[in-house]
Design an enzyme around this catalytic site. Structure first.
Site, PDB file in Angstrom:
ATOM      1  N   SER A 142       6.762   0.575  -3.201  1.00 16.37           N
ATOM      2  CA  SER A 142       7.778   0.833  -2.170  1.00 16.37           C
ATOM      3  C   SER A 142       7.854  -0.360  -1.239  1.00 16.37           C
ATOM      4  O   SER A 142       6.854  -1.069  -1.039  1.00 16.37           O
ATOM      5  CB  SER A 142       7.385   2.064  -1.355  1.00 16.37           C
ATOM      6  OG  SER A 142       8.173   2.141  -0.183  1.00 16.37           O
ATOM      7  N   TYR A 155       0.772   6.550   2.876  1.00 17.69           N
ATOM      8  CA  TYR A 155       1.756   6.175   1.842  1.00 17.69           C
ATOM      9  C   TYR A 155       1.820   4.643   1.683  1.00 17.69           C
ATOM     10  O   TYR A 155       1.786   4.130   0.551  1.00 17.69           O
ATOM     11  CB  TYR A 155       3.119   6.735   2.250  1.00 17.69           C
ATOM     12  CG  TYR A 155       4.237   6.499   1.268  1.00 17.69           C
ATOM     13  CD1 TYR A 155       4.332   7.240   0.085  1.00 17.69           C
ATOM     14  CD2 TYR A 155       5.230   5.565   1.532  1.00 17.69           C
ATOM     15  CE1 TYR A 155       5.379   7.036  -0.808  1.00 17.69           C
ATOM     16  CE2 TYR A 155       6.283   5.362   0.647  1.00 17.69           C
ATOM     17  CZ  TYR A 155       6.351   6.102  -0.520  1.00 17.69           C
ATOM     18  OH  TYR A 155       7.396   5.893  -1.402  1.00 17.69           O
ATOM     19  N   LYS A 159       0.880   2.399  -1.644  1.00 19.72           N
ATOM     20  CA  LYS A 159       1.877   1.548  -2.299  1.00 19.72           C
ATOM     21  C   LYS A 159       1.441   0.081  -2.280  1.00 19.72           C
ATOM     22  O   LYS A 159       1.702  -0.666  -3.230  1.00 19.72           O
ATOM     23  CB  LYS A 159       3.248   1.730  -1.637  1.00 19.72           C
ATOM     24  CG  LYS A 159       3.821   3.148  -1.818  1.00 19.72           C
ATOM     25  CD  LYS A 159       4.028   3.490  -3.290  1.00 19.72           C
ATOM     26  CE  LYS A 159       4.771   4.790  -3.515  1.00 19.72           C
ATOM     27  NZ  LYS A 159       4.972   5.105  -4.924  1.00 19.72           N
TER      28      LYS A 159
END
Ligand code: NAP
Length: 248
Positions: A142, A155, A159
């Protein structure tokens, strides 16, 4: 004949969103696609779409946060289809919250699903790519793995970890003609981003030079390219597909 005829692809998180679009794109290019996620009904619907379009797909229940589930699903895919030549590690979750108050469980769940799951599944299927002396591992990371994001420490860490994993695996498996790359989507309109408020969406749009949100098809096109022979000299790369939101 299309470019991936004879190849077998395994796509995680193929029940909706980006994973579904990637599975459709790989099937359109001629690959036989193993569709994996937890929701088997949704996977069956995607398989039906692929079949209706003249492609070949099979569905597998898989929870990438469980080592046992990964091992048994990988074993079943290899038993049914004989090999995995293309692995798309796409399954992912968010558990957003400010770092100060983030629960360890929310940190661990995101890391285990988004990062550890990709590592373990790659480990479970890579020997069949080694045997074929051809392979593609494509990890869906991401833009926030590159930039960081307030409220997404878990998160973003998962990533960013995927990018390091990608580069390391690229070095380990290059001698077998296996390429390992990552794709870093920006803001793509899916169920994951539907959770954001209108104010958050408007603020994000203002940061996108191409002045539109991305679509799952934008990501699927890049996956199909990285899976193709045309991308055979690209490895260890993170491809930004973000409308110019971040230019690394
Ligand atoms: P989504 O619509 O929420 O879909 C997530 C997919 O992952 C679903 O198919 C879900 O299937 C699967 N999944 C979740 N947990 C799983 C588990 N434990 N085991 C197996 N499958 C699991 O999300 P999306 O937007 O398509 O995102 C796909 C990937 O792109 C994710 O890795 C995400 O981080 C990344 N990404 C998305 C965006 C964006 O703007 N949308 C931006 C950057 C990166 P089941 O629930 O059926 O298991």
């Amino acid at each position: 004949m299309t470019s991936l005829t004879g190849k077998i692809a395994l796509v995680t998180g193929a029940s909706q969103g980006i994973g579904r679009a990637c599975a459709l794109a790989l099937a359109t290019q001629g690959a036989t696609v193993a569709l994996a996620a937890r929701n088997i009904e949704k996977l069956d619907a995607v398989a039906a779409e692929i079949t209706a379009a003249g492609g070949t797909a099979k569905t597998y229940a898989l929870d990438v946060s469980s080592e046992d589930s990964i091992k048994s699903a990988a074993k079943q895919v290899l038993a049914d289809l004989g090999a995995v030549h293309i692995l798309v590690n796409n399954a992912g979750i968010t558990r957003d919250g400010l770092a100060l108050r983030m629960k360890l469980a929310d940190f661990d769940d995101v890391l285990r699903t988004n990062l550890t799951g990709a590592f373990l599944l790659t480990q479970a299927v890579i020997s069949s790519m080694m045997k074929a002396r051809w392979g593609r591992v494509i990890n869906i990371t991401s833009v926030v793995g590159e930039t960081g994001a307030a409220g997404q420490a878990n998160y973003a860490a998962s990533k960013a970890g995927l990018i390091g994993l990608t580069k390391s695996l690229a070095r380990e498996f290059a001698s077998r003609s296996i390429t390992v790359n990552a794709i870093a989507p920006g803001f793509i309109q899916t169920a994951m981003t539907d959770e954001l408020t209108d104010a958050q969406k408007t603020a994000i749009l203002a940061q996108i030079p191409l002045a539109r949100y991305g679509s799952d098809a934008d990501i699927a096109a890049s996956v199909a390219f990285l899976a193709s022979d045309a991308a055979g000299y690209i490895t260890g790369h993170t491809l930004d597909v973000n409308g110019g939101m971040y230019m690394g």
